[in-house]
Design a protein around this motif. Structure first.
Motif, PDB file in Angstrom:
ATOM      1  N   LYS A 179       0.987  -1.156   0.074  1.00  0.00           N
ATOM      2  CA  LYS A 179       0.073   0.083   0.016  1.00  0.00           C
ATOM      3  C   LYS A 179       0.869   1.214   0.021  1.00  0.00           C
ATOM      4  CE  LYS A 179      -4.017   1.888   2.258  1.00  0.00           C
ATOM      5  NZ  LYS A 179      -4.951   1.789   3.542  1.00  0.00           N
ATOM      6  N   ASN A 180       0.622   2.102  -0.987  1.00  0.00           N
ATOM      7  CA  ASN A 180       1.391   3.497  -1.036  1.00  0.00           C
ATOM      8  C   ASN A 180       0.678   4.495  -1.746  1.00  0.00           C
ATOM      9  OD1 ASN A 180       2.136   3.669  -4.152  1.00  0.00           O
ATOM     10  ND2 ASN A 180       2.252   1.355  -3.380  1.00  0.00           N
ATOM     11  N   SER A 181       1.278   5.599  -1.431  1.00  0.00           N
ATOM     12  CA  SER A 181       0.460   6.974  -2.072  1.00  0.00           C
ATOM     13  C   SER A 181       0.893   7.418  -3.672  1.00  0.00           C
ATOM     14  CB  SER A 181       1.282   8.093  -1.232  1.00  0.00           C
ATOM     15  OG  SER A 181       0.523   7.820   0.184  1.00  0.00           O
ATOM     16  N   VAL A 182       1.810   6.128  -4.155  1.00  0.00           N
ATOM     17  CA  VAL A 182       2.071   6.670  -5.650  1.00  0.00           C
ATOM     18  C   VAL A 182       0.992   5.804  -6.305  1.00  0.00           C
ATOM     19  CG1 VAL A 182       3.792   6.309  -7.424  1.00  0.00           C
ATOM     20  CG2 VAL A 182       4.414   6.857  -4.885  1.00  0.00           C
ATOM     21  N   THR A 183       0.700   4.523  -6.298  1.00  0.00           N
ATOM     22  CA  THR A 183      -0.154   3.961  -7.207  1.00  0.00           C
ATOM     23  C   THR A 183      -1.660   3.925  -6.543  1.00  0.00           C
ATOM     24  OG1 THR A 183       0.240   1.685  -5.812  1.00  0.00           O
ATOM     25  CG2 THR A 183       1.744   2.381  -7.834  1.00  0.00           C
ATOM     26  N   ASP A 184      -1.690   4.473  -5.354  1.00  0.00           N
ATOM     27  CA  ASP A 184      -2.954   4.298  -4.515  1.00  0.00           C
ATOM     28  C   ASP A 184      -3.749   5.730  -4.552  1.00  0.00           C
ATOM     29  OD1 ASP A 184      -2.455   1.731  -4.488  1.00  0.00           O
ATOM     30  OD2 ASP A 184      -2.270   1.743  -2.253  1.00  0.00           O
ATOM     31  N   MET A 185      -3.506   6.446  -5.296  1.00  0.00           N
ATOM     32  CA  MET A 185      -3.972   7.924  -5.418  1.00  0.00           C
ATOM     33  C   MET A 185      -5.354   8.243  -5.900  1.00  0.00           C
ATOM     34  SD  MET A 185      -2.035  10.292  -3.760  1.00  0.00           S
ATOM     35  CE  MET A 185      -1.964  11.734  -4.761  1.00  0.00           C
ATOM     36  N   PHE A 186      -5.684   7.108  -6.568  1.00  0.00           N
ATOM     37  CA  PHE A 186      -7.012   7.275  -7.521  1.00  0.00           C
ATOM     38  C   PHE A 186      -8.198   7.406  -6.407  1.00  0.00           C
ATOM     39  CE2 PHE A 186      -4.624   5.708 -10.717  1.00  0.00           C
ATOM     40  CZ  PHE A 186      -5.191   6.490 -11.909  1.00  0.00           C
ATOM     41  N   VAL A 187      -9.137   7.888  -6.610  1.00  0.00           N
ATOM     42  CA  VAL A 187     -10.396   8.275  -5.519  1.00  0.00           C
ATOM     43  C   VAL A 187     -11.321   6.859  -5.452  1.00  0.00           C
ATOM     44  CG1 VAL A 187     -12.728   9.268  -5.035  1.00  0.00           C
ATOM     45  CG2 VAL A 187     -10.692  10.647  -5.908  1.00  0.00           C
ATOM     46  N   ASP A 188     -11.276   6.253  -6.882  1.00  0.00           N
ATOM     47  CA  ASP A 188     -12.029   5.002  -6.839  1.00  0.00           C
ATOM     48  C   ASP A 188     -11.187   3.680  -7.044  1.00  0.00           C
ATOM     49  OD1 ASP A 188     -11.197   5.866  -9.379  1.00  0.00           O
ATOM     50  OD2 ASP A 188     -13.066   5.469 -10.572  1.00  0.00           O
ATOM     51  N   GLY A 189      -9.797   3.760  -6.478  1.00  0.00           N
ATOM     52  CA  GLY A 189      -9.260   2.488  -6.573  1.00  0.00           C
ATOM     53  C   GLY A 189      -7.769   2.719  -6.788  1.00  0.00           C
ATOM     54  N   ARG A 190      -7.132   1.731  -6.685  1.00  0.00           N
ATOM     55  CA  ARG A 190      -5.584   1.550  -7.139  1.00  0.00           C
ATOM     56  C   ARG A 190      -5.356   1.789  -8.671  1.00  0.00           C
ATOM     57  NH1 ARG A 190      -1.866  -2.956  -4.564  1.00  0.00           N
ATOM     58  NH2 ARG A 190      -1.514  -1.372  -3.122  1.00  0.00           N
TER      59      ARG A 190
END
Length: 786
Positions: A177-188
């Motif tokens: 889990k990270n803030s680079v690939t998981d920044m979408f509002v509706d998912g990774r």
């Protein structure tokens, strides 16, 4: 000797099975919940910490697309690397499989900068071709049924209706889990392509007038991030348009703490709740130990007469206490293993498996068990072993009776904690009901939304409007609108509005809703003056706009009717726009913010859209949705009908509050369980001590209910005192929590009184069930009891 202590401790636990089980259950429930909370916090704290060189990586909070590259070029001695990406949702196909996927278009430094590993493929060649993509295992399994798919192709659509095959250059290993690939509002993000494909995708991450591009930079060790505050301002002022330069204030946020900045409130709240639940369980255990201590006076006297030394007796008491707590800890670990998937799902967080923690973590619960065991056992050990043998044999222990006040105070603390948690859960539920209630300024009932293919051009908008007009003829559809935004607060940037002819420097920031003329009727938004955008486009309609009441007041028209026909300018647009109507305010974004100023812009002006929002007719919803899907597939073949209800969009917007609600419910149930287990143990102990008294009272004519009332009076008095103390605390906590919301419920005594009444009824029922058997027994049996 230790073996003998443990053997005797085990015998005493088995001898008093009922009290042992009550103690073990109460303590294990508290420990298990605390372990689950600790596991969740651990998982949240680890976010971004497993990224390569995370200590030196930063995200730019407000940035311009060109800024990270400029920092690297201008400060090569300080900046090691950078990564930028633009996130989109588009249709991805393979054969007859069509899905809307989250896609990142970013720099080729993705893998090298953050250390993401590939399950299949070569990291150095993964983005070698502009039409290469790197995908997650989930995408590989969805489209190919296996993860070894390097060299296979996926067809990806751009925003102009064109498609192109993209070759899989690599399959990522399971991402932390990270803030680079998981920044979408509706998912990774699940598909990653390089900036080499930006021309085909009609996007860009470059440019000094390109805001809202997610950006990261990596600094050399020891470089102070504050060093860049002034250089970034100078670069933007030199290269960007004055309007952007006037508002852009970028600064660097450590990547390791970036994610936690948005979850601190939740983590602190859960930490406090977990600690209080654990404290309740420990107090319950200590209270039971103290209460049971007087039953062992004769045992202590006999042991002393037979030569038992005080030190030996103390160690025996402590051994029994530690063994009981260790058993509770083992049971708690079993509860943890069983409950972890449910708790993880409840909080929508990937908690690591029990055997994935560092070795030193496993020492904590057992060290805690030994500490609690020693603390809980020290009181009876010191008091009972200090008695003279003759007093112990006679059963005399005045101090035990004198500690009734202490025991009742501990019970009051338990009840008070349970009442705070219960009343808080009720208030949180009331506020969340407001989020999803009827008073939103629009009607969300029967509304679903789905993403059509994106053809962002004049021809594309016309094509979608023609499809809208055909779909709306369906007997299953009441109304339908094409728009860029739904009621989740997400807009196409923000724009600055001012009266035509006025000073542009006094422009007011406004949220634009890009939509067609069916938006108000589909959502049921009321007009207070004028008309909405025309349902069928006419020449010149692109220059007509609608504003809401908040915007009208902000521009100086307290009477909405006076705003109709007035002309305004938008600094980001070139044309003079005419106001044709004013709507009532509706809750467009989160209730944490005040009702925003809104301007409804005709999508023909900007040629942007993202959603079809469909108002279904009443009736069998599943049948109507199935019918709509057939029409959708006919009109837009190859476009997945992945619909959601508007309530789903609201749930995403309020996901932290919903997590808190679920956690509060869980904590409430556990707190009540611990309290009731304590009541069961204490009342059973009290009944056992007063059996002969009960017999005498029955002989003297007391009724069964009269005898039960003796015990009810003692405990319910404690509940009342706890309520008097707990309710103001709960009120203050909830008042502080609600202060973060611009629109909120009014705190009333209702939830607090309901919590006290509910807990009193539960406690009273438990007490009556426990005492009624003894109260109904023959007096002779009670009088013969020892």
């Amino acid at each position: 000797m230790l073996k003998n202590y443990l053997k005797l401790a085990w015998r005493n636990i088995l001898k008093n099975r009922f009290y042992s089980i009550v103690n073990i259950l109460g303590l294990s429930v508290g420990i298990a919940f605390t372990l689950l909370v600790a596991g969740y916090i651990w998982a949240e704290v680890q976010v971004n910490r497993n990224l390569r060189n995370a200590d030196n990586q930063y995200t730019l909070d407000i940035t311009i697309g060109e800024l990270p590259r400029a920092l690297k070029e201008n400060f090569p001695e300080q900046v090691v690397n950078y990564y930028r990406w633009d996130g989109i949702g588009t249709i991805v196909s393979r054969g007859d499989k069509h899905f809307t996927e989250n896609l990142q278009i970013g720099d080729t430094t993705l893998l090298s900068m953050f250390g993401f590993k590939l399950m299949h493929g070569n990291a150095s060649a993964a983005f070698k071709d502009p039409f290469n993509v790197v995908i997650t295992p989930k995408v590989a399994l969805k489209y190919f049924g296996t993860t070894d798919v390097v060299g296979q192709t996926l067809t990806i659509a751009n925003f102009n209706g064109q498609t192109h095959p993209f070759t899989v250059g690599g399959v990522l290993d399971n991402l932390p889990k990270n803030s680079v690939t998981d920044m979408f509002v509706d998912g990774r993000g699940d598909i990653f392509m390089s900036t080499g494909a930006t021309q085909f995708m009609e996007r860009t991450t470059n440019g000094w007038n390109n805001p809202n591009i997610a950006s990261y930079i990596e600094l050399k060790p020891g470089v102070d991030p504050k060093f860049f505050d002034i250089p970034m301002q100078k670069l933007i002022k030199k290269n960007s348009d004055p309007q952007i330069a006037a508002t852009a204030r970028p600064y660097l946020i450590p990547l390791k703490s970036y994610y936690l900045n948005g979850t601190k409130r939740m983590l602190y709240t859960l930490s406090y709740v977990g600690l209080f639940i654990l404290l309740m369980a420990v107090i319950n255990y200590v209270n039971m130990c103290v209460s049971r201590s007087s039953n062992r006076l004769k045992e202590m006297g006999i042991r002393k007469v037979l030569g038992g030394m005080r030190g030996q007796l103390i160690r025996q008491f402590l051994a029994e206490s530690v063994v009981l707590v260790l058993i509770s800890t083992v049971v708690a670990l079993i509860f943890y293993l069983i409950a972890r998937p449910f708790f993880s799902n409840m909080l929508n967080s990937e908690m690591v498996g029990f055997f994935s923690y560092p070795w030193y973590i496993y020492l904590i619960p057992f060290s805690f068990a030994i500490l609690v065991g020693l603390l809980a056992g020290i009181y009876p050990a010191l008091v009972l072993t200090a008695l003279r043998s003759v007093d112990a044999l006679k059963g005399k222990l005045a101090t035990v009776n004198e500690k009734v006040f202490v025991r009742k105070s501990l019970v009051a603390f338990q009840f008070g904690t349970a009442l705070v948690v219960l009343s808080s859960a009720l208030v949180i539920s009331q506020q969340i009901s407001l989020f999803f209630g009827k008073d939103l300024g629009y009607n969300k009932d029967l509304l679903i939304y789905a993403k059509p293919p994106r053809y962002w051009s004049g021809e594309g908008v016309m094509k979608m409007e023609a499809i809208r007009d055909r779909l709306i003829q369906s007997p299953d559809i009441s109304d339908l609108t094409l728009s860029y935004s739904i009621s989740d607060g997400r807009v196409y940037g923000s724009v600055n509005v001012f009266k035509h002819g006025a000073d542009s420097t006094k422009a007011i920031a406004v949220d634009p809703i890009v939509c067609d003329g069916h938006y108000a009727s589909t959502y049921g938004i009321k007009l207070v003056a004028g008309t909405f955008l025309n349902a069928t486009y006419k020449q010149g309609d692109e220059l007509r706009v609608v504003i809401n009441q908040s915007q009208a007041k902000a521009l100086g028209w307290s009477d909405p009717k006076k705003a109709v026909g007035q002309q305004i300018r938008v600094t980001e647009y070139q044309s003079v726009l005419t106001i044709c109507g004013v709507t009532a305010d509706h809750q467009f974004g989160s209730m944490q913010a005040v009702t925003p100023s809104i301007i409804f812009v005709n999508q023909r002006y900007v040629n942007l859209y993202r959603y079809f929002t469909i108002k279904l007719r009443t009736g069998n919803l599943q049948q109507r949705i199935a019918s709509v899907q057939k029409l959708w597939d006919w009109e837009m073949p190859g476009t997945p009908f992945e619909y959601q209800f508007i309530d789903d969009a609201l749930a995403k917007m309020y996901r932290e509050e919903l997590r808190l609600q679920k956690a509060a419910y869980t904590a409430t149930v556990l707190a009540v369980i611990i309290v009731l287990l304590g009541v069961i143990g204490l009342v059973s102990q009290s009944v056992q001590k007063r059996t002969k008294e009960i017999g005498i009272r029955k002989v003297l004519g007391s009724s069964a209910m009269g005898i039960s009332s003796l015990f009810l009076k003692d405990i319910l008095t404690v509940v009342a005192i706890a309520g008097v103390l707990a309710c103001p605390i709960a009120w203050a906590l909830m008042h502080n929590w609600l202060a973060d919301y611009a629109k909120k419920i009014t705190l009333s005594p209702g939830p607090f009184l309901l919590a006290v009444a509910g807990l009193s009824l539960l406690t009273g029922g438990i007490i009556i069930l426990q005492t009624i058997k003894v109260a109904l027994s023959r007096p002779a049996d009670s009088l013969r009891s020892e």
